[in-house]
Design an enzyme around this catalytic site. Structure first.
Site, PDB file in Angstrom:
ATOM      1  N   GLY A  10      -1.857  -4.693  -2.830  1.00  0.00           N
ATOM      2  CA  GLY A  10      -0.610  -3.489  -3.406  1.00  0.00           C
ATOM      3  C   GLY A  10       0.347  -4.741  -4.424  1.00  0.00           C
ATOM      4  CG  ASP A  31      -7.489   3.176   0.218  1.00  0.00           C
ATOM      5  OD1 ASP A  31      -7.518   2.201   1.145  1.00  0.00           O
ATOM      6  OD2 ASP A  31      -7.461   4.491   0.140  1.00  0.00           O
ATOM      7  NE  ARG A  89      -6.660   3.799   3.856  1.00  0.00           N
ATOM      8  CZ  ARG A  89      -5.675   4.806   3.486  1.00  0.00           C
ATOM      9  NH1 ARG A  89      -5.365   5.327   4.962  1.00  0.00           N
ATOM     10  NH2 ARG A  89      -5.532   5.406   2.762  1.00  0.00           N
ATOM     11  CE1 TYR A 126       4.836  -6.709  12.591  1.00  0.00           C
ATOM     12  CE2 TYR A 126       7.335  -6.694  12.175  1.00  0.00           C
ATOM     13  CZ  TYR A 126       5.768  -6.268  12.057  1.00  0.00           C
ATOM     14  OH  TYR A 126       5.738  -4.962  11.092  1.00  0.00           O
ATOM     15  N   PRO A 179      13.256 -10.603   7.018  1.00  0.00           N
ATOM     16  CG  PRO A 179      15.631 -10.401   7.516  1.00  0.00           C
ATOM     17  CD  PRO A 179      13.549 -11.259   8.429  1.00  0.00           C
ATOM     18  NE  ARG A 226       5.704   3.830   3.285  1.00  0.00           N
ATOM     19  CZ  ARG A 226       6.357   3.394   2.397  1.00  0.00           C
ATOM     20  NH1 ARG A 226       7.017   3.139   1.461  1.00  0.00           N
ATOM     21  NH2 ARG A 226       5.591   4.445   1.666  1.00  0.00           N
TER      22      ARG A 226
HETATM   23  C1  HXC Z   1       4.981   8.590  13.210  1.00  0.00           C
HETATM   24  C2  HXC Z   1       3.123   9.002  11.348  1.00  0.00           C
HETATM   25  C3  HXC Z   1       4.495   8.629  10.689  1.00  0.00           C
HETATM   26  C4  HXC Z   1       5.589   7.918  11.764  1.00  0.00           C
HETATM   27  C5  HXC Z   1       2.982   8.712   9.273  1.00  0.00           C
HETATM   28  N1  HXC Z   1       2.442   9.458  10.835  1.00  0.00           N
HETATM   29  N2  HXC Z   1       4.115   8.518   9.109  1.00  0.00           N
HETATM   30  N3  HXC Z   1       3.448   9.025  12.604  1.00  0.00           N
HETATM   31  N4  HXC Z   1       5.910   8.896  13.171  1.00  0.00           N
HETATM   32  N5  HXC Z   1       6.742   8.198  10.540  1.00  0.00           N
HETATM   33  C6  HXC Z   1       1.022   9.710  10.978  1.00  0.00           C
HETATM   34  C7  HXC Z   1       0.940  10.871  10.225  1.00  0.00           C
HETATM   35  O1  HXC Z   1       1.300  12.054  10.799  1.00  0.00           O
HETATM   36  C8  HXC Z   1      -0.529  10.834  10.517  1.00  0.00           C
HETATM   37  O2  HXC Z   1      -1.437  11.514  11.399  1.00  0.00           O
HETATM   38  C9  HXC Z   1      -0.833   9.381  10.524  1.00  0.00           C
HETATM   39  O3  HXC Z   1       0.112   8.583  10.528  1.00  0.00           O
HETATM   40  C10 HXC Z   1      -1.308   8.957   9.094  1.00  0.00           C
HETATM   41  O4  HXC Z   1      -0.546   9.769   7.636  1.00  0.00           O
HETATM   42  P1  HXC Z   1      -0.399   9.533   6.001  1.00  0.00           P
HETATM   43  O5  HXC Z   1       0.933  10.124   5.567  1.00  0.00           O
HETATM   44  O6  HXC Z   1      -1.569  10.650   6.253  1.00  0.00           O
HETATM   45  O7  HXC Z   1      -0.941   8.531   5.994  1.00  0.00           O
HETATM   46  P2  HXC Z   1      -1.521   7.335   4.319  1.00  0.00           P
HETATM   47  O8  HXC Z   1      -1.351   8.561   3.482  1.00  0.00           O
HETATM   48  O9  HXC Z   1      -2.150   6.560   4.325  1.00  0.00           O
HETATM   49  O10 HXC Z   1      -0.019   6.792   4.639  1.00  0.00           O
HETATM   50  C11 HXC Z   1       0.429   5.283   4.789  1.00  0.00           C
HETATM   51  C12 HXC Z   1       1.511   4.818   4.962  1.00  0.00           C
HETATM   52  C13 HXC Z   1       2.796   5.312   4.572  1.00  0.00           C
HETATM   53  C14 HXC Z   1       1.668   3.873   6.273  1.00  0.00           C
HETATM   54  C15 HXC Z   1       1.883   6.497   6.665  1.00  0.00           C
HETATM   55  O11 HXC Z   1       3.923   5.284   4.855  1.00  0.00           O
HETATM   56  C16 HXC Z   1       2.489   4.105   3.259  1.00  0.00           C
HETATM   57  O12 HXC Z   1       1.302   4.532   2.432  1.00  0.00           O
HETATM   58  N6  HXC Z   1       2.597   3.548   3.321  1.00  0.00           N
HETATM   59  C17 HXC Z   1       1.962   1.437   2.399  1.00  0.00           C
HETATM   60  C18 HXC Z   1       3.667   0.769   2.036  1.00  0.00           C
HETATM   61  C19 HXC Z   1       4.433   0.562   3.322  1.00  0.00           C
HETATM   62  O13 HXC Z   1       4.253   0.713   4.292  1.00  0.00           O
HETATM   63  N7  HXC Z   1       5.172  -0.596   3.098  1.00  0.00           N
HETATM   64  C20 HXC Z   1       6.236  -1.031   3.703  1.00  0.00           C
HETATM   65  C21 HXC Z   1       5.583  -2.589   4.379  1.00  0.00           C
HETATM   66  S1  HXC Z   1       6.870  -3.255   5.571  1.00  0.00           S
HETATM   67  P3  HXC Z   1      -1.849  13.059  11.880  1.00  0.00           P
HETATM   68  O14 HXC Z   1      -2.270  12.033  13.438  1.00  0.00           O
HETATM   69  O15 HXC Z   1      -0.633  13.472  11.741  1.00  0.00           O
HETATM   70  O16 HXC Z   1      -3.274  12.912  11.300  1.00  0.00           O
HETATM   71  C22 HXC Z   1       6.083  -4.112   6.384  1.00  0.00           C
HETATM   72  C23 HXC Z   1       7.233  -4.761   6.454  1.00  0.00           C
HETATM   73  C24 HXC Z   1       7.496  -5.690   7.838  1.00  0.00           C
HETATM   74  O17 HXC Z   1       4.763  -4.298   7.179  1.00  0.00           O
HETATM   75  C25 HXC Z   1       8.195  -6.405   8.519  1.00  0.00           C
HETATM   76  C26 HXC Z   1       9.509  -6.651   8.189  1.00  0.00           C
HETATM   77  C27 HXC Z   1      10.723  -6.952   8.609  1.00  0.00           C
HETATM   78  P1  NAP Z   2       5.393  -2.901  -0.323  1.00  0.00           P
HETATM   79  O1  NAP Z   2       6.697  -2.520  -1.925  1.00  0.00           O
HETATM   80  O2  NAP Z   2       5.816  -1.242   0.416  1.00  0.00           O
HETATM   81  O3  NAP Z   2       4.216  -3.223  -0.550  1.00  0.00           O
HETATM   82  C1  NAP Z   2       2.934  -2.964   0.249  1.00  0.00           C
HETATM   83  C2  NAP Z   2       1.538  -2.771  -0.706  1.00  0.00           C
HETATM   84  O4  NAP Z   2       1.135  -1.843   0.117  1.00  0.00           O
HETATM   85  C3  NAP Z   2       2.349  -1.449  -1.371  1.00  0.00           C
HETATM   86  O5  NAP Z   2       2.077  -1.823  -3.006  1.00  0.00           O
HETATM   87  C4  NAP Z   2       1.167  -0.459  -1.691  1.00  0.00           C
HETATM   88  O6  NAP Z   2       0.920   0.646  -2.456  1.00  0.00           O
HETATM   89  C5  NAP Z   2       0.191  -0.772  -1.544  1.00  0.00           C
HETATM   90  N1  NAP Z   2      -0.810   0.129   0.014  1.00  0.00           N
HETATM   91  C6  NAP Z   2      -0.641   0.246   1.287  1.00  0.00           C
HETATM   92  N2  NAP Z   2      -1.551   0.797   1.905  1.00  0.00           N
HETATM   93  C7  NAP Z   2      -3.051   0.386   0.526  1.00  0.00           C
HETATM   94  C8  NAP Z   2      -3.818   1.054   1.103  1.00  0.00           C
HETATM   95  N3  NAP Z   2      -4.565   1.410   2.000  1.00  0.00           N
HETATM   96  N4  NAP Z   2      -4.597  -0.253  -0.300  1.00  0.00           N
HETATM   97  C9  NAP Z   2      -4.195  -0.448  -1.435  1.00  0.00           C
HETATM   98  N5  NAP Z   2      -3.002  -0.629  -1.145  1.00  0.00           N
HETATM   99  C10 NAP Z   2      -2.093  -0.464  -0.081  1.00  0.00           C
HETATM  100  O7  NAP Z   2       6.211  -3.295   0.876  1.00  0.00           O
HETATM  101  P2  NAP Z   2       6.578  -4.966   0.574  1.00  0.00           P
HETATM  102  O8  NAP Z   2       7.784  -5.236   1.209  1.00  0.00           O
HETATM  103  O9  NAP Z   2       6.845  -5.388  -0.641  1.00  0.00           O
HETATM  104  O10 NAP Z   2       5.614  -5.891   1.892  1.00  0.00           O
HETATM  105  C11 NAP Z   2       4.521  -6.578   1.080  1.00  0.00           C
HETATM  106  C12 NAP Z   2       3.651  -7.524   2.422  1.00  0.00           C
HETATM  107  O11 NAP Z   2       5.071  -8.398   2.651  1.00  0.00           O
HETATM  108  C13 NAP Z   2       3.289  -6.192   2.673  1.00  0.00           C
HETATM  109  O12 NAP Z   2       2.095  -6.865   3.809  1.00  0.00           O
HETATM  110  C14 NAP Z   2       4.447  -6.699   4.476  1.00  0.00           C
HETATM  111  O13 NAP Z   2       3.376  -6.543   5.664  1.00  0.00           O
HETATM  112  C15 NAP Z   2       4.658  -7.833   4.287  1.00  0.00           C
HETATM  113  N6  NAP Z   2       6.606  -8.111   4.681  1.00  0.00           N
HETATM  114  C16 NAP Z   2       7.354  -7.328   4.015  1.00  0.00           C
HETATM  115  C17 NAP Z   2       8.725  -8.191   4.406  1.00  0.00           C
HETATM  116  C18 NAP Z   2      10.337  -7.828   3.661  1.00  0.00           C
HETATM  117  O14 NAP Z   2      10.783  -7.680   4.631  1.00  0.00           O
HETATM  118  N7  NAP Z   2       9.604  -7.114   3.202  1.00  0.00           N
HETATM  119  C19 NAP Z   2       8.931  -8.782   5.845  1.00  0.00           C
HETATM  120  C20 NAP Z   2       7.137  -9.073   6.598  1.00  0.00           C
HETATM  121  C21 NAP Z   2       6.192  -8.690   6.387  1.00  0.00           C
HETATM  122  P3  NAP Z   2       0.626   2.046  -2.195  1.00  0.00           P
HETATM  123  O15 NAP Z   2       0.968   2.678  -1.886  1.00  0.00           O
HETATM  124  O16 NAP Z   2       0.464   2.581  -3.742  1.00  0.00           O
HETATM  125  O17 NAP Z   2      -1.334   2.092  -2.410  1.00  0.00           O
END
Ligand code: HXC
Ligand code: NAP
Length: 292
Positions: A22, A73, A75, A155, A198, A207
């Site tokens: 990522g 990926d 996964r 968390y 944060p 998200r």
């Molecule tokens: C309910 C949802 C949903 C939502 C997706 N799904 N979004 N369900 N509410 N908002 C469901 C879909 O319907 C599907 O289930 C399943 O989840 C998988 O969705 P896909 O879109 O097919 O998955 P995918 O393309 O792999 O995308 C993964 C993702 C997406 C997590 C949903 O948001 C993503 O690519 N995220 C990557 C980056 C990211 O999330 N960054 C933030 C990290 S921040 P069904 O049953 O319909 O098939 C972080 C911070 C923590 O962790 C702390 C902060 C302070």
């Molecule tokens: P972000 O920019 O969305 O980073 C998440 C990265 O993970 C993206 O580059 C995404 O790229 C990659 N990723 C998601 N699914 C993947 C997959 N299946 N295979 C490979 N790569 C994948 O968000 P961020 O805020 O910088 O978060 C970075 C890390 O910090 C995460 O672990 C998050 O939980 C943690 N964190 C963030 C915060 C915050 O306040 N921002 C707080 C606590 C913890 P693609 O979707 O292109 O694959």
């Protein structure tokens, strides 16, 4: 205040090869850019090559360092193995794995399908396991010391409503961190974690705080220091934890959250809301209660 200034000496990561999952966006990109400034070679991975390629160009231009962008990926164990081999071909055996890739979204848990739950566990927990296993096995076989740094969340210890799959997955990564620190310490592999509070990024904010939520649920108000994190201060901590300067730190999780999670935990922390002028009266009452 110096917290948004680079901290380590310029050669702190010289000749180290760091792989960040990522690494093309958000915090991964920020940490990678700083590691390059400290002399590291960098591999960034994610699912989107266009994003990675653009980030790699920007990072190289900014720092003069070398960045290899690779689609992976997390996964898929086969894609992870491929990253390991491509890294070795380009830079030699990697020294650091930074498990940063994550997926997350807010939702009441009863609205989640089994697949929605799994999609987060698969990226965050199983993805971290896939990468750690591949790199760890290689380091052990080659008798090469290594460092794993996992990005979790606060968390992971407290749990959190509305992000339950993420809380379960990050809690698992915390258990992995502490377990492997002990089991793989004998191979010279250190395993640590950072729990950020944060730190605004596009990926997380879109998200977790969609629409007006960012205004209504302002993280600053939850943090005793009354501010969100600056990317550079996370970069400073991460660079220290992957550098040889932290060579005796193993199995630690370091929170960097301005005291946010503890504020939610302490039973009397809500007394913060009491106006200063009320304390004289409250003191009088509590002193008078002595004899009762
Ligand atoms: C309910 C949802 C949903 C939502 C997706 N799904 N979004 N369900 N509410 N908002 C469901 C879909 O319907 C599907 O289930 C399943 O989840 C998988 O969705 P896909 O879109 O097919 O998955 P995918 O393309 O792999 O995308 C993964 C993702 C997406 C997590 C949903 O948001 C993503 O690519 N995220 C990557 C980056 C990211 O999330 N960054 C933030 C990290 S921040 P069904 O049953 O319909 O098939 C972080 C911070 C923590 O962790 C702390 C902060 C302070
Ligand atoms: P972000 O920019 O969305 O980073 C998440 C990265 O993970 C993206 O580059 C995404 O790229 C990659 N990723 C998601 N699914 C993947 C997959 N299946 N295979 C490979 N790569 C994948 O968000 P961020 O805020 O910088 O978060 C970075 C890390 O910090 C995460 O672990 C998050 O939980 C943690 N964190 C963030 C915060 C915050 O306040 N921002 C707080 C606590 C913890 P693609 O979707 O292109 O694959």
């Amino acid at each position: 205040m110096m917290y948004n200034q680079p901290m380590l000496r310029a050669d702190a990561l010289k000749d180290k090869t760091v792989v960040i999952t990522g690494g093309g966006t958000g915090l991964g990109k920020a940490m990678g850019t700083y590691f390059l400034k400290l002399g590291a070679n960098l591999v960034i991975t994610s699912r989107k090559y266009d994003v990675l390629e653009k980030a790699a160009d920007e990072m190289e231009n900014k720092t003069g360092g070398k960045v290899l962008p690779l689609v992976c990926d997390v996964r898929d164990p086969e894609q992870v193995e491929k990253v390991l081999h491509q890294t070795i071909e380009k830079f030699g055996t990697p020294d650091v794995l930074l498990n940063n890739a994550a997926g997350n979204f807010i939702s009441p848990t009863e609205r989640l399908s089994a697949n929605a739950f799994s999609s987060i566990i698969d990226i965050v927990l199983k993805g971290t396991v896939n990468c750690t296993l591949a790199f760890g096995k290689h380091w052990i076989k080659e008798k090469h010391s290594g460092t794993v740094l996992n990005i979790i969340t606060t968390y992971a210890f407290t749990g959190s409503a509305y992000v339950v799959p993420s809380a379960c997955a990050k809690g698992g990564v915390l258990a992995l961190t502490r377990s492997l620190a002990v089991e793989w310490g004998k191979y010279g592999i250190r395993t640590n974690a950072i729990a950020p509070g944060p730190f605004p990024t596009k990926g997380a904010w879109e998200r977790l705080l969609p629409g007006d939520l960012a205004k209504k649920f302002d993280f600053k108000n939850r943090v005793p220091l009354k501010r969100v994190g600056e990317h550079q201060e996370l970069c400073n901590l991460a660079a220290f934890l992957i550098s040889d300067f932290s060579g005796y730190i193993n199995g630690e999780v370091i929170s960097i959250d301005g005291g946010e999670w503890l504020q939610g935990a302490g039973q009397f922390n809500g007394l913060e809301a009491i106006p200063a002028e009320m304390w004289d009266m409250l003191e009088q009452i509590t002193r008078n209660a002595k004899g009762s």
